[in-house]
Write an enzyme that holds these catalytic residues in place. Sequence first.
Site, PDB file in Angstrom:
ATOM      1  N   HIS A  18       0.847  -1.208   0.000  1.00  0.00           N
ATOM      2  CA  HIS A  18       0.000   0.000   0.000  1.00  0.00           C
ATOM      3  C   HIS A  18       0.881   1.258   0.000  1.00  0.00           C
ATOM      4  CE1 HIS A  18      -3.005  -2.615   2.445  1.00  0.00           C
ATOM      5  NE2 HIS A  18      -3.488  -2.530   1.227  1.00  0.00           N
ATOM      6  N   LYS A  42     -15.838  -7.851   6.023  1.00  0.00           N
ATOM      7  CA  LYS A  42     -15.476  -8.924   6.966  1.00  0.00           C
ATOM      8  C   LYS A  42     -15.093  -8.249   8.275  1.00  0.00           C
ATOM      9  CE  LYS A  42     -11.711  -8.206   4.074  1.00  0.00           C
ATOM     10  NZ  LYS A  42     -11.308  -8.308   2.747  1.00  0.00           N
ATOM     11  N   ARG A  94      -2.007  -6.490  -8.064  1.00  0.00           N
ATOM     12  CA  ARG A  94      -0.922  -7.414  -7.754  1.00  0.00           C
ATOM     13  C   ARG A  94      -0.797  -8.522  -8.792  1.00  0.00           C
ATOM     14  NH1 ARG A  94      -3.044  -7.930  -1.749  1.00  0.00           N
ATOM     15  NH2 ARG A  94      -4.883  -7.622  -3.020  1.00  0.00           N
TER      16      ARG A  94
HETATM   17  P1  ADP Z   1      -9.281  -4.698  -0.050  1.00  0.00           P
HETATM   18  O1  ADP Z   1      -9.618  -4.659   1.395  1.00  0.00           O
HETATM   19  O2  ADP Z   1     -10.265  -4.073  -0.982  1.00  0.00           O
HETATM   20  O3  ADP Z   1      -8.700  -6.001  -0.517  1.00  0.00           O
HETATM   21  P2  ADP Z   1      -6.929  -3.395   0.662  1.00  0.00           P
HETATM   22  O4  ADP Z   1      -7.376  -2.471   1.697  1.00  0.00           O
HETATM   23  O5  ADP Z   1      -6.106  -4.574   1.103  1.00  0.00           O
HETATM   24  O6  ADP Z   1      -8.119  -3.751  -0.253  1.00  0.00           O
HETATM   25  O7  ADP Z   1      -6.089  -2.650  -0.428  1.00  0.00           O
HETATM   26  C1  ADP Z   1      -6.537  -1.495  -1.087  1.00  0.00           C
HETATM   27  C2  ADP Z   1      -5.889  -1.395  -2.437  1.00  0.00           C
HETATM   28  O8  ADP Z   1      -4.509  -1.699  -2.355  1.00  0.00           O
HETATM   29  C3  ADP Z   1      -6.446  -2.343  -3.491  1.00  0.00           C
HETATM   30  O9  ADP Z   1      -6.487  -1.642  -4.726  1.00  0.00           O
HETATM   31  C4  ADP Z   1      -5.437  -3.443  -3.551  1.00  0.00           C
HETATM   32  O10 ADP Z   1      -5.390  -4.058  -4.826  1.00  0.00           O
HETATM   33  C5  ADP Z   1      -4.173  -2.663  -3.326  1.00  0.00           C
HETATM   34  N1  ADP Z   1      -3.092  -3.512  -2.830  1.00  0.00           N
HETATM   35  C6  ADP Z   1      -3.158  -4.393  -1.827  1.00  0.00           C
HETATM   36  N2  ADP Z   1      -1.973  -5.016  -1.661  1.00  0.00           N
HETATM   37  C7  ADP Z   1      -1.126  -4.505  -2.590  1.00  0.00           C
HETATM   38  C8  ADP Z   1       0.263  -4.750  -2.939  1.00  0.00           C
HETATM   39  N3  ADP Z   1       1.003  -5.664  -2.316  1.00  0.00           N
HETATM   40  N4  ADP Z   1       0.782  -4.008  -3.945  1.00  0.00           N
HETATM   41  C9  ADP Z   1       0.022  -3.092  -4.596  1.00  0.00           C
HETATM   42  N5  ADP Z   1      -1.274  -2.838  -4.336  1.00  0.00           N
HETATM   43  C10 ADP Z   1      -1.844  -3.528  -3.334  1.00  0.00           C
END
Ligand code: ADP
Length: 164
Positions: A18, A42, A94
């Site tokens: 992130h 969730k 990803r």
């Molecule tokens: P969600 O809860 O919708 O899965 P997250 O809060 O984990 O999303 O992540 C928000 C955003 O960050 C999403 O667009 C997700 O694809 C992106 N993201 C999560 N992990 C990574 C990573 N390792 N590298 C790049 N982007 C990421």
Amino acid sequence: MTRVGLYPGSFDPIHNGHIDIIGRAVKLVDKLVLGVAIDTGKTPMFDLDERVAMVEEAVAPLRGATEIVVQPYQGLTTHFAHETGAGIMVRGLRAVTDFEFEFALTAMNQQLDREVETVFLMADPRHLAIASRLVKEIVLLGGDVTKFVSADVRDRLMAKAGRD
Ligand code: ADP
């Protein structure tokens, strides 16, 4: 004209994948809103206040020319984009599995609001495998997540897992 971007997520917790996306997104906009979703679909490990605090902590070193605002939000992300004046929604990609989900989500969002354009940033190869879900699992199973999250987030994860 101020270009406002919105990077939404549950950030449960925020990790290096992130942070990398945020570091790159600030180069594309004048103001970046980090939307911390109240409804995560969730039960989150961290409550809203903790997730916001971790995001604030993580982005402190990234604060510069681009204004960064951390804001919780409830309901549709497109509504929140409108509220914040964001014309650009930033998402990270990803893998192919992300693509399918993000493609559907973007298509739906386009139907809901044509004024918000989604921009995808490909995950840095070093962070390709990092996911909040996996980071939590690793900690609960006794592993070390130092490579994936900040020291602050690691300590909070360890405390949740009763390992402090
Ligand atoms: P969600 O809860 O919708 O899965 P997250 O809060 O984990 O999303 O992540 C928000 C955003 O960050 C999403 O667009 C997700 O694809 C992106 N993201 C999560 N992990 C990574 C990573 N390792 N590298 C790049 N982007 C990421």
